[in-house]
Design an enzyme around this catalytic site. Structure first.
Site, PDB file in Angstrom:
ATOM      1  N   SER A 293       0.825  -1.200   0.000  1.00 18.87           N
ATOM      2  CA  SER A 293       0.000   0.000   0.000  1.00 18.87           C
ATOM      3  C   SER A 293       0.866   1.259   0.000  1.00 18.87           C
ATOM      4  O   SER A 293       1.936   1.301   0.632  1.00 18.87           O
ATOM      5  CB  SER A 293      -0.909   0.019   1.228  1.00 18.87           C
ATOM      6  OG  SER A 293      -1.627   1.240   1.313  1.00 18.87           O
TER       7      SER A 293
ATOM      8  N   TYR B 269      -2.476   0.193  10.069  1.00 20.07           N
ATOM      9  CA  TYR B 269      -2.468  -0.222   8.669  1.00 20.07           C
ATOM     10  C   TYR B 269      -1.109   0.063   8.026  1.00 20.07           C
ATOM     11  O   TYR B 269      -0.537  -0.788   7.339  1.00 20.07           O
ATOM     12  CB  TYR B 269      -3.573   0.508   7.915  1.00 20.07           C
ATOM     13  CG  TYR B 269      -3.730   0.070   6.480  1.00 20.07           C
ATOM     14  CD1 TYR B 269      -4.291  -1.162   6.171  1.00 20.07           C
ATOM     15  CD2 TYR B 269      -3.336   0.898   5.440  1.00 20.07           C
ATOM     16  CE1 TYR B 269      -4.438  -1.563   4.851  1.00 20.07           C
ATOM     17  CE2 TYR B 269      -3.484   0.506   4.117  1.00 20.07           C
ATOM     18  CZ  TYR B 269      -4.030  -0.723   3.823  1.00 20.07           C
ATOM     19  OH  TYR B 269      -4.168  -1.121   2.519  1.00 20.07           O
ATOM     20  N   ALA B 270      -0.572   1.264   8.263  1.00 22.08           N
ATOM     21  CA  ALA B 270       0.712   1.634   7.683  1.00 22.08           C
ATOM     22  C   ALA B 270       1.828   0.730   8.193  1.00 22.08           C
ATOM     23  O   ALA B 270       2.698   0.301   7.422  1.00 22.08           O
ATOM     24  CB  ALA B 270       1.026   3.099   7.991  1.00 22.08           C
ATOM     25  N   ALA B 271       1.807   0.432   9.479  1.00 27.67           N
ATOM     26  CA  ALA B 271       2.841  -0.437  10.047  1.00 27.67           C
ATOM     27  C   ALA B 271       2.765  -1.837   9.457  1.00 27.67           C
ATOM     28  O   ALA B 271       3.786  -2.459   9.140  1.00 27.67           O
ATOM     29  CB  ALA B 271       2.695  -0.497  11.567  1.00 27.67           C
ATOM     30  N   SER B 272       1.537  -2.342   9.290  1.00 26.33           N
ATOM     31  CA  SER B 272       1.380  -3.699   8.756  1.00 26.33           C
ATOM     32  C   SER B 272       1.845  -3.780   7.309  1.00 26.33           C
ATOM     33  O   SER B 272       2.476  -4.759   6.897  1.00 26.33           O
ATOM     34  CB  SER B 272      -0.076  -4.148   8.866  1.00 26.33           C
ATOM     35  OG  SER B 272      -0.927  -3.418   8.004  1.00 26.33           O
ATOM     36  N   LYS B 273       1.562  -2.757   6.526  1.00 26.65           N
ATOM     37  CA  LYS B 273       1.970  -2.768   5.126  1.00 26.65           C
ATOM     38  C   LYS B 273       3.461  -2.463   4.980  1.00 26.65           C
ATOM     39  O   LYS B 273       4.119  -2.964   4.063  1.00 26.65           O
ATOM     40  CB  LYS B 273       1.133  -1.770   4.324  1.00 26.65           C
ATOM     41  CG  LYS B 273      -0.324  -2.184   4.159  1.00 26.65           C
ATOM     42  CD  LYS B 273      -0.454  -3.499   3.389  1.00 26.65           C
ATOM     43  CE  LYS B 273      -1.889  -3.836   3.058  1.00 26.65           C
ATOM     44  NZ  LYS B 273      -2.020  -5.082   2.256  1.00 26.65           N
TER      45      LYS B 273
END
Length: 216
Positions: free
Chosen positions: A113, A126-130
């Site tokens: 992402s 979300y940013a950390a996971s992506k």
């Protein structure tokens, strides 16, 4: 042709990928979350153990729980990381194990992402996971390259799918304003690229492919 696994099979991108590969003659397994919860590692292992090896695994399952970080709950954080990062990793692990077991080369594609590079407020989970996926892809590409298994990361861009349908128009317009070409990518175009990556770009591994016109 070959066999392709696509996680998150009911999502807009996954449906487009399934349709594209099916039209090209591939055998497609695209389980929905009800059929396979990739956040459950045991369920992932069971799914792959009961099937012949795949030639391609597309890790497309993803969830969002956007919230200001100081209000984020532990359960929300774990849910996002469990699907987007651990789930993708476990699908990759099990897919590669099958390829090695049957002595075939193959590829794992993880769906990343733009948020990993330019996150909006309230997207910490979300940013950390992506973001985790880029390191995972580059590590696995090195680990599995000599065995003929490719691993790549694809950033499809801001897609108009079920995941983004509920966003306010102002949010969509703001996203569009960051595209230097003034238009969004589509799930169908992304699916076409994935088929090209699998069948034509056979020397590419450990790479990050950004498919829209936002500048990282």
């Amino acid at each position: 042709m070959g066999r392709v696994f696509i996680s998150g099979g009911k999502g807009g991108l996954a449906r487009a990928v399934a349709a594209r590969f099916s039209a090209a003659g591939w055998a497609v397994d695209a389980p929905s979350r009800a059929e396979l919860d990739v956040g459950d590692c045991s369920a992932v292992e069971e799914w792959f153990a009961g099937r012949p090896a795949y030639d391609l695994a597309v890790c497309a399952a993803g969830v969002t729980k956007d919230r200001p970080f100081l209000k984020q709950t532990e359960d929300e954080w774990d849910a996002v990381m469990g699907v987007n990062a651990r789930g993708a990793a476990w699908c990759a692990r099990c897919a590669a194990a099958g390829m090695l077991r049957e002595g075939r080369e193959g590829q794992v594609v993880m769906i990343g992402s733009y948020a990993a590079y330019r996150p909006a407020p309230s997207q910490a989970a979300y940013a950390a996971s992506k973001s985790a996926l880029e390191g995972l892809v580059k590590s696995l590409a090195r680990e599995w390259g000599k065995k003929g298994i490719r691993v790549n990361l694809v950033l499809p861009g801001f897609l108009l799918t079920d995941m983004t349908e509920g966003l306010r128009e102002s949010v969509k317009e703001a996203a569009l304003s960051r595209h230097v070409l003034g238009r969004f990518n589509t799930p169908e175009q992304t699916a076409a690229f994935l088929l090209f990556l699998q069948e034509v770009l056979t020397a590419a591994s450990g790479q990050v492919f950004d498919l829209d016109s936002r500048i990282l």
